[in-house]
Design a protein around this motif. Structure first.
Motif, PDB file in Angstrom:
ATOM      1  N   GLY A  84      -3.004   6.406  -3.401  1.00  0.00           N
ATOM      2  CA  GLY A  84      -3.530   4.723  -3.384  1.00  0.00           C
ATOM      3  C   GLY A  84      -2.819   4.208  -5.093  1.00  0.00           C
ATOM      4  O   GLY A  84      -2.530   3.067  -4.552  1.00  0.00           O
ATOM      5  N   HIS A  85      -2.766   5.005  -5.358  1.00  0.00           N
ATOM      6  CA  HIS A  85      -2.086   4.424  -6.474  1.00  0.00           C
ATOM      7  C   HIS A  85      -0.005   4.343  -6.350  1.00  0.00           C
ATOM      8  O   HIS A  85      -0.152   2.533  -7.230  1.00  0.00           O
ATOM      9  CB  HIS A  85      -2.183   4.881  -7.746  1.00  0.00           C
ATOM     10  CG  HIS A  85      -3.672   4.898  -8.898  1.00  0.00           C
ATOM     11  ND1 HIS A  85      -3.885   3.303  -9.168  1.00  0.00           N
ATOM     12  CD2 HIS A  85      -4.795   5.738  -8.461  1.00  0.00           C
ATOM     13  CE1 HIS A  85      -5.463   4.404  -9.919  1.00  0.00           C
ATOM     14  NE2 HIS A  85      -5.528   5.600  -9.163  1.00  0.00           N
ATOM     15  N   VAL A  86       0.502   4.664  -6.165  1.00  0.00           N
ATOM     16  CA  VAL A  86       1.866   5.248  -6.325  1.00  0.00           C
ATOM     17  C   VAL A  86       2.389   3.934  -5.881  1.00  0.00           C
ATOM     18  O   VAL A  86       3.665   3.212  -6.044  1.00  0.00           O
ATOM     19  CB  VAL A  86       2.079   6.292  -6.310  1.00  0.00           C
ATOM     20  CG1 VAL A  86       3.816   6.777  -6.268  1.00  0.00           C
ATOM     21  CG2 VAL A  86       1.312   7.393  -7.464  1.00  0.00           C
ATOM     22  N   PRO A  87       2.192   3.839  -4.237  1.00  0.00           N
ATOM     23  CA  PRO A  87       2.513   2.172  -3.998  1.00  0.00           C
ATOM     24  C   PRO A  87       2.842   1.380  -4.891  1.00  0.00           C
ATOM     25  O   PRO A  87       3.916   0.400  -4.524  1.00  0.00           O
ATOM     26  CB  PRO A  87       1.736   2.404  -2.221  1.00  0.00           C
ATOM     27  CG  PRO A  87       1.337   3.719  -1.965  1.00  0.00           C
ATOM     28  CD  PRO A  87       0.685   4.465  -3.396  1.00  0.00           C
ATOM     29  N   MET A  88       1.544   1.045  -5.090  1.00  0.00           N
ATOM     30  CA  MET A  88       1.566  -0.276  -5.945  1.00  0.00           C
ATOM     31  C   MET A  88       2.472   0.020  -7.186  1.00  0.00           C
ATOM     32  O   MET A  88       3.089  -1.022  -7.896  1.00  0.00           O
ATOM     33  CB  MET A  88       0.251  -0.909  -6.332  1.00  0.00           C
ATOM     34  CG  MET A  88      -0.729  -0.799  -5.355  1.00  0.00           C
ATOM     35  SD  MET A  88      -0.501  -2.285  -4.393  1.00  0.00           S
ATOM     36  CE  MET A  88      -0.454  -3.725  -6.168  1.00  0.00           C
ATOM     37  N   LEU A  89       3.189   1.140  -7.549  1.00  0.00           N
ATOM     38  CA  LEU A  89       3.943   1.394  -9.030  1.00  0.00           C
ATOM     39  C   LEU A  89       5.421   0.715  -8.258  1.00  0.00           C
ATOM     40  O   LEU A  89       6.836   0.414  -9.335  1.00  0.00           O
ATOM     41  CB  LEU A  89       4.212   2.744  -9.125  1.00  0.00           C
ATOM     42  CG  LEU A  89       2.688   3.012  -9.575  1.00  0.00           C
ATOM     43  CD1 LEU A  89       2.130   4.287 -10.720  1.00  0.00           C
ATOM     44  CD2 LEU A  89       2.753   2.017 -11.223  1.00  0.00           C
ATOM     45  N   THR A  90       5.810   0.314  -6.705  1.00  0.00           N
ATOM     46  CA  THR A  90       6.773  -0.015  -6.449  1.00  0.00           C
ATOM     47  C   THR A  90       6.692  -2.175  -6.420  1.00  0.00           C
ATOM     48  O   THR A  90       8.059  -1.702  -6.583  1.00  0.00           O
ATOM     49  CB  THR A  90       7.435   0.369  -5.052  1.00  0.00           C
ATOM     50  OG1 THR A  90       6.279  -0.646  -3.929  1.00  0.00           O
ATOM     51  CG2 THR A  90       7.089   1.798  -4.525  1.00  0.00           C
ATOM     52  N   ASP A  91       5.682  -1.950  -6.956  1.00  0.00           N
ATOM     53  CA  ASP A  91       5.558  -3.734  -7.189  1.00  0.00           C
ATOM     54  C   ASP A  91       6.406  -4.113  -8.323  1.00  0.00           C
ATOM     55  O   ASP A  91       5.578  -3.470  -9.193  1.00  0.00           O
ATOM     56  CB  ASP A  91       4.537  -4.297  -7.418  1.00  0.00           C
ATOM     57  CG  ASP A  91       4.300  -6.075  -7.181  1.00  0.00           C
ATOM     58  OD1 ASP A  91       4.998  -6.151  -6.224  1.00  0.00           O
ATOM     59  OD2 ASP A  91       4.698  -6.022  -8.368  1.00  0.00           O
ATOM     60  N   PRO A  92       7.484  -4.601  -8.891  1.00  0.00           N
ATOM     61  CA  PRO A  92       8.018  -4.861 -10.433  1.00  0.00           C
ATOM     62  C   PRO A  92       7.036  -5.466 -10.907  1.00  0.00           C
ATOM     63  O   PRO A  92       6.776  -4.966 -12.323  1.00  0.00           O
ATOM     64  CB  PRO A  92       9.158  -5.639 -10.594  1.00  0.00           C
ATOM     65  CG  PRO A  92       9.596  -5.635  -8.918  1.00  0.00           C
ATOM     66  CD  PRO A  92       8.705  -5.356  -7.805  1.00  0.00           C
ATOM     67  N   VAL A  93       6.294  -6.326 -10.837  1.00  0.00           N
ATOM     68  CA  VAL A  93       5.020  -6.880 -12.272  1.00  0.00           C
ATOM     69  C   VAL A  93       4.383  -6.013 -12.042  1.00  0.00           C
ATOM     70  O   VAL A  93       3.550  -5.924 -13.366  1.00  0.00           O
ATOM     71  CB  VAL A  93       5.066  -8.436 -10.999  1.00  0.00           C
ATOM     72  CG1 VAL A  93       3.770  -8.977 -12.196  1.00  0.00           C
ATOM     73  CG2 VAL A  93       6.327  -9.290 -10.877  1.00  0.00           C
ATOM     74  N   TYR A  94       3.580  -5.349 -10.985  1.00  0.00           N
ATOM     75  CA  TYR A  94       2.592  -4.518 -11.010  1.00  0.00           C
ATOM     76  C   TYR A  94       3.084  -3.616 -11.976  1.00  0.00           C
ATOM     77  O   TYR A  94       1.769  -2.711 -13.000  1.00  0.00           O
ATOM     78  CB  TYR A  94       2.032  -4.080  -9.751  1.00  0.00           C
ATOM     79  CG  TYR A  94       0.644  -3.401  -9.583  1.00  0.00           C
ATOM     80  CD1 TYR A  94      -0.781  -4.001  -9.764  1.00  0.00           C
ATOM     81  CD2 TYR A  94       0.710  -2.246  -9.783  1.00  0.00           C
ATOM     82  CE1 TYR A  94      -1.603  -3.043  -9.853  1.00  0.00           C
ATOM     83  CE2 TYR A  94      -0.222  -1.020  -9.675  1.00  0.00           C
ATOM     84  CZ  TYR A  94      -1.329  -2.079  -9.858  1.00  0.00           C
ATOM     85  OH  TYR A  94      -2.583  -1.392  -9.525  1.00  0.00           O
ATOM     86  N   ALA A  95       4.092  -2.614 -11.553  1.00  0.00           N
ATOM     87  CA  ALA A  95       4.353  -1.774 -12.681  1.00  0.00           C
ATOM     88  C   ALA A  95       4.688  -1.397 -14.029  1.00  0.00           C
ATOM     89  O   ALA A  95       3.486  -1.289 -14.999  1.00  0.00           O
ATOM     90  CB  ALA A  95       5.856  -1.421 -12.453  1.00  0.00           C
ATOM     91  N   ASP A  96       5.285  -3.637 -14.494  1.00  0.00           N
ATOM     92  CA  ASP A  96       4.650  -3.968 -15.429  1.00  0.00           C
ATOM     93  C   ASP A  96       3.252  -4.083 -16.501  1.00  0.00           C
ATOM     94  O   ASP A  96       2.908  -3.712 -18.269  1.00  0.00           O
ATOM     95  CB  ASP A  96       5.942  -5.324 -15.714  1.00  0.00           C
ATOM     96  CG  ASP A  96       6.899  -5.473 -15.697  1.00  0.00           C
ATOM     97  OD1 ASP A  96       7.796  -4.114 -15.718  1.00  0.00           O
ATOM     98  OD2 ASP A  96       8.055  -6.310 -15.670  1.00  0.00           O
TER      99      ASP A  96
END
Ligand SMILES: [Fe+2]
Length: 312
Positions: free
Chosen positions: A150-162
């Motif tokens: 659920g969470h980790v794929p979105m952490l590959t997006d640089p802006v979302y990660a920030d």
């Protein structure tokens, strides 16, 4: 040891929690230290891996066309379809190359100030267990499938990660003001149940939506829920339910906009202006809202999950 106020901008170490700051009384297993990290990831059995694979396949039947493109791209970048519960060491290496994040195993829900501290250091705490066949459809505590799929794929997006790091950095201040519920609402309506306006329609990026089969369709397509453009001040004053489909979702126009709205808001000022107990009902549409869909609220008004109402 330093206090929360003194260390609000220093995330190198955990501060002492002042006595007046509330935190849930969680019982720490002996094997974990003050950081609440497991000494190692669970060795999953072939049955566990089969549960992961079945959950994965179930989601892949409903996600294409409904999940945010950044999420689908993240699944690919991390090759999460290779089968079995992912190994956190390898996952963290790949994530580190992309956005500098890692995934760390924790035994259970962890204390708020520790959770914030890990996020502020770009570490995502993930449950060190997987659900059973008996609890395949609904679990109380987030397991490795919810947390990683659920969470980790979105952490590959640089802006979302920030954004996630900034969220963690904002945590200790909310605790110091005793306004954790307000900051929790922001997490709930973005990280867990957020929707995104894409060129070809509204897509889901929240992990609470993307890790289960029902809410993906309901959140993006059903007539019942309200869909309202995200306004950080409004969301942080809004109540939420934890054990049923949401009556209201908040939609962002982009991850850049979500990041900007959050880092530009002076949370000191916001917390000072918030009454201690006040929240908008989670069904309410109020005059400041930019409404995308005014929901029929049919599912909620019929009584929601307990009533057997169709999530239409
Ligand atoms: Fe979650």
């Amino acid at each position: 040891m330093a206090t929360l106020a003194q260390t609000e901008q220093d995330f190198t170490r955990l501060p002492d929690l002042p006595a007046e700051v509330f935190t849930a009384p969680l019982k720490k297993p002996d094997r974990v230290g003050d950081d609440w990290l497991e000494p190692e990831q669970t060795q999953y059995s072939s049955d566990d891996d089969a549960i992961w694979n079945d959950l994965f396949q179930r989601q892949m039947k409903v996600l294409p066309g409904r999940a945010a493109s950044a999420f689908m791209a993240g699944l690919d970048k991390l090759d999460l379809s290779r089968g079995g519960v992912p190994e956190f060491g390898r996952l963290s290496e790949e994530l580190d190359t992309l956005t500098g994040w890692s995934v760390v195993p924790v035994p259970m829900l962890i204390p708020d100030h520790v959770f914030f501290w890990h996020l502020a250091n770009r570490r995502f705490p993930a449950g060190n267990f997987i659900r059973t066949r008996e609890t395949f459809d609904y679990i109380q505590e987030p397991d490795v499938f919810h947390d990683v799929f659920g969470h980790v794929p979105m952490l590959t997006d640089p802006v979302y990660a920030d954004y996630m790091q900034e969220y963690g950095r904002a945590g200790w201040k909310a605790m110091r003001y005793n306004r954790l519920k307000a900051l929790g609402s922001l997490y709930w309506y973005t990280v867990e149940f957020g929707l995104l306006q894409e060129a070809d329609g509204i897509k889901a990026y929240g992990a609470g939506i993307l890790s289960g089969p029902t809410e993906v369709v309901y959140a993006t397509e059903a007539k019942s829920p309200n869909r309202i453009m995200l306004n950080v001040d409004r969301v942080m004053r809004t109540d939420y339910v934890i054990s049923d489909l949401q009556p209201t979702y908040f939609v962002i126009e982009s991850f850049e906009d979500l990041y900007r709205q959050t880092v530009e808001r002076d949370f000191d000022q916001l917390y000072k202006s918030l009454g201690p107990g006040f929240t908008y009902a989670n069904t309410a549409v109020i005059d400041v809202d930019h409404v995308v869909n005014h929901g029929s609220l049919e599912y909620t008004l019929r009584g929601g999950r307990g009533s057997g109402a169709a999530p239409a």
